[in-house]
Scaffold this active site. Sequence first.
Site, PDB file in Angstrom:
ATOM      1  N   CYS A 137     -41.838  -3.389   7.014  1.00 25.83           N
ATOM      2  CA  CYS A 137     -42.900  -4.369   6.786  1.00 25.83           C
ATOM      3  C   CYS A 137     -44.105  -4.163   7.712  1.00 25.83           C
ATOM      4  O   CYS A 137     -45.148  -4.781   7.519  1.00 25.83           O
ATOM      5  CB  CYS A 137     -42.349  -5.780   6.935  1.00 25.83           C
ATOM      6  SG  CYS A 137     -40.883  -6.046   5.931  1.00 25.83           S
ATOM      7  N   HIS A 273     -48.129 -10.216   7.641  1.00 24.33           N
ATOM      8  CA  HIS A 273     -47.079  -9.819   6.703  1.00 24.33           C
ATOM      9  C   HIS A 273     -46.460 -11.081   6.114  1.00 24.33           C
ATOM     10  O   HIS A 273     -46.126 -12.027   6.837  1.00 24.33           O
ATOM     11  CB  HIS A 273     -46.029  -8.980   7.440  1.00 24.33           C
ATOM     12  CG  HIS A 273     -44.755  -8.858   6.690  1.00 24.33           C
ATOM     13  ND1 HIS A 273     -44.717  -8.439   5.370  1.00 24.33           N
ATOM     14  CD2 HIS A 273     -43.455  -9.100   7.050  1.00 24.33           C
ATOM     15  CE1 HIS A 273     -43.456  -8.439   4.957  1.00 24.33           C
ATOM     16  NE2 HIS A 273     -42.680  -8.838   5.948  1.00 24.33           N
ATOM     17  N   ASN A 303     -41.532 -11.544  -0.452  1.00 29.19           N
ATOM     18  CA  ASN A 303     -41.800 -10.580   0.615  1.00 29.19           C
ATOM     19  C   ASN A 303     -41.840  -9.181  -0.006  1.00 29.19           C
ATOM     20  O   ASN A 303     -40.817  -8.659  -0.444  1.00 29.19           O
ATOM     21  CB  ASN A 303     -40.670 -10.698   1.652  1.00 29.19           C
ATOM     22  CG  ASN A 303     -40.801  -9.717   2.797  1.00 29.19           C
ATOM     23  OD1 ASN A 303     -41.531  -8.739   2.702  1.00 29.19           O
ATOM     24  ND2 ASN A 303     -40.071  -9.974   3.861  1.00 29.19           N
TER      25      ASN A 303
END
Length: 346
Positions: A137, A273, A303
């Site tokens: 990420c 993020h 996500n």
Amino acid sequence: YQRQVKTTGFPIYLDVCITARMGEIMTTRIIGTGSAVPKQVVTNDDLAKIVDTSDEWIRPRTGIRERRIAAAESGTTDLAAEAARMAIEQSGIKPEELDIIVLATSSGDCCFPNGACEVQAAVGAVNAVAFDISAACSGFVFALNTVHSFLSAGIYRTGLVIGADTLSKLVDWNDRSTCVLFGDGAGAAVVRAEGTGVIGLTMGADGTKGDVLKCGGRTTGNFLTGKKPELGYMSMDGQEVFRFAVKTVPEAIKKTLAGSGTELEEIKYFILHQSNYRISESIAKRLKLPMDKFPANLERYGNTSGASVPILLDELNREGKLKPGDKLLLAGFGAGLTWGTTLLEW
Ligand code: ACO
């Protein structure tokens, strides 16, 4: 031409195919953005049909309402190439002008060739070197900072940075603790060595915490072991990830700002993020800042790992919310454990 790079030992020569302004420190300006997500929407209610979960459990704990899941025939590279085409079109450059393509992904479609080479072929960037980096990420931020290093050193002039992931193929769809969190997507930015742009960055890693968030690769299987290779699935210690993110990210942000003499209040948007709305809230609280400084799209995409920062950046850009001179702080964090920031002037 050949360029001699100064080192403490022997000189290194690089074949440089563009004319860099030798000796002049350049920064990195984003001149175009793009993003792509699969068409297939999967809601929390849809997931409740395959695992023991519910919208009532998922939404308050994560902020996620739905995510996009890639169809079997489309993968990470397809999404990456679509986002890249949009970014190139918006930038107004020709694909041949690209000198470097870096794709951040932890879910490439194959081990090799790398996904960046596939994107290079798909967009016709015949003059670009192309390679992937793996930082989960944190990937897009790491890739942007990597390309920035080449541009600011005068080695290359124009780059394409992509974050793309299809974690839907890495999660165990029987594991409700992870499968509800992720979605697929890609985001891209065309960058150029120009006057204003990146003004600060921080990157870090803590390999001792690798087990906190992990996706096993192929287990060894060969004629000596007698075992068949198997693919591993993702596993996560959610509470440990939470603790790591809310401690490390504010620290990294403060360090980045201090390093460039920028005040927290000068930042228009913190583009974090998109892992979990509660993580973003805790980071905002620790920085004593209001949530309107932290745009979010997690509700719609879940996500998307390395894609989340550039997708959000592209949405803000296309909605006309970014004006010349705006200061933006991008922050990625995730498996490794890794974290990184990029401070830039739009
Ligand atoms: N639906 C229903 N129940 C669930 C689900 C689900 N999807 N997942 C877990 N549960 C259950 C567990 O089985 C457990 O039940 P039990 O008490 O009967 O044993 C209970 O809910 C609590 O489980 P926990 O894992 O303790 O849940 P927690 O309150 O910690 O919430 C969460 C989990 C939302 C993941 C939380 O830890 C969190 O926000 N972590 C941050 C990590 C994160 O967001 N990671 C994203 C990827 S990493 C990254 O991008 C950096």
